[in-house]
Design an enzyme around this catalytic site. Structure first.
Site, short mmCIF file in Angstrom:
data_model
loop_
_atom_site.label_atom_id
_atom_site.label_comp_id
_atom_site.label_asym_id
_atom_site.label_seq_id
_atom_site.Cartn_x
_atom_site.Cartn_y
_atom_site.Cartn_z
N ASN A 95 0.79 -1.22 0.00
CA ASN A 95 0.00 0.00 0.00
C ASN A 95 0.82 1.28 0.00
O ASN A 95 0.34 2.33 -0.44
CB ASN A 95 -0.92 -0.01 1.23
CG ASN A 95 -1.53 1.35 1.51
OD1 ASN A 95 -2.43 1.79 0.80
ND2 ASN A 95 -1.04 2.04 2.53
N TYR B 166 1.91 9.26 -11.78
CA TYR B 166 1.12 8.52 -10.81
C TYR B 166 0.13 7.60 -11.51
O TYR B 166 0.00 6.41 -11.19
CB TYR B 166 0.40 9.49 -9.88
CG TYR B 166 -0.42 8.86 -8.79
CD1 TYR B 166 0.11 8.67 -7.51
CD2 TYR B 166 -1.74 8.46 -9.01
CE1 TYR B 166 -0.65 8.10 -6.50
CE2 TYR B 166 -2.51 7.89 -8.00
CZ TYR B 166 -1.95 7.71 -6.75
OH TYR B 166 -2.71 7.15 -5.76
#
Length: 280
Positions: free
Chosen positions: A86, A152
């Site tokens: 994560n 991203y």
């Protein structure tokens, strides 16, 4: 207590989605290895927990750090049952015509390579564990442009394809691999991407919450626990027939343009209807 005495590794566990997920795993009986570079944040995660949380400093851009994390969790508990890859941040904000190689590589290392090596170094300790599962954090940004900076978005799209490839590679070991795709979740990832000072972070998060309430069909801001619920489901026996796929947890953000769900918003057909009505 779905995860009683299971060993779970969570990266990026010092705040936001990672912290919420680590706390939820611990509350359901797991032994959680919470990893991050933020030592103070990890200490707060431990303080907030009503279960067992073991902290480990880990920079996920360092494969050596990732390996040390996985090796420690396995050595101390006998193996690893689930991993939540994560850890991340907003990455380089430059557009494709302005980004420099260093910014691109730094973003890919943090958001994509870290997931690959989180899988790589966890798997030797997961083979033979009943119900073994890996969950990777992707994003709505993987679906298309407009949700995040370019680097991203590309990295998070890579996480989705990596998840599918890993699911195929690891099926022989009965290890399931899935991803979760958060939408606008009220964490500090946005404010830190803009280098906001701590005293402005809370105002930034409040602004995001207000904005997200009107940006999606579910009229409330997303919370870290919304993603934690999805991650625990994907790691649980209830998801034992799921691998190589992803759960969108975005409040409906990606269902379509605003007029597809908001009768007050103008769309092409509404505009044509208005023109037709005025002509008649």
């Amino acid at each position: 207590m779905r995860f009683n005495n299971k060993t779970i590794v969570v990266t990026g566990a010092a705040s936001g989605i990672g912290r919420a997920t680590a706390l939820q795993f611990a509350a359901e009986g797991a032994i959680v290895y919470a990893a991050d570079i933020d030592e103070a944040g990890l200490a707060q995660t431990v303080a907030d927990s009503n279960g067992k949380v073991v902290v480990q400093g880990c920079d996920v851009t360092s494969p050596q750090d990732i390996k040390a994390l996985m090796d420690r969790a396995a050595a101390e508990t006998g193996g690893i049952d689930a991993v939540f890859n994560n850890a991340g941040a907003g990455g380089d904000r430059a557009t494709i015509d302005e980004i420099e190689p260093e910014g691109w590589d730094r973003t890919m290392d943090l958001l994509l390579r870290s997931v690959a090596f989180g899988i790589r170094y966890a798997v030797p300790h997961m083979k033979g564990r009943a119900g073994a599962a890996i969950v990777n954090t992707s994003s709505v940004a993987a679906i298309g442009p407009g949700y995040s900076p370019t680097a991203y978005a590309v990295a998070k799209a890579g996480v989705l394809h990596l998840t599918k490839c890993a699911a195929a590679d690891l099926a022989q070991y009965q290890i399931r691999v899935n991803a979760v795709q958060p939408g606008f979740i009220n964490t500090n990832i946005f404010t830190r991407s803009f280098d906001m000072p701590p005293e402005l972070e809370e105002k930034g998060k409040q602004a995001i919450a207000i904005m997200s309430q009107s940006a999606q069909p579910v009229a409330r801001g997303g919370q870290p626990t919304d993603i934690a619920d999805a991650v625990l489901f994907l790691c649980s026996e209830a998801a034992s027939f799921m691998t190589g796929t992803s759960l969108l947890v975005d409040g409906g953000l990606t269902v379509g343009p605003r007029h597809s769900w908001d009768p007050e918003a103008p769309g092409v057909y509404q505009a044509l209807e208005a023109i037709a009505a005025s002509a008649s």
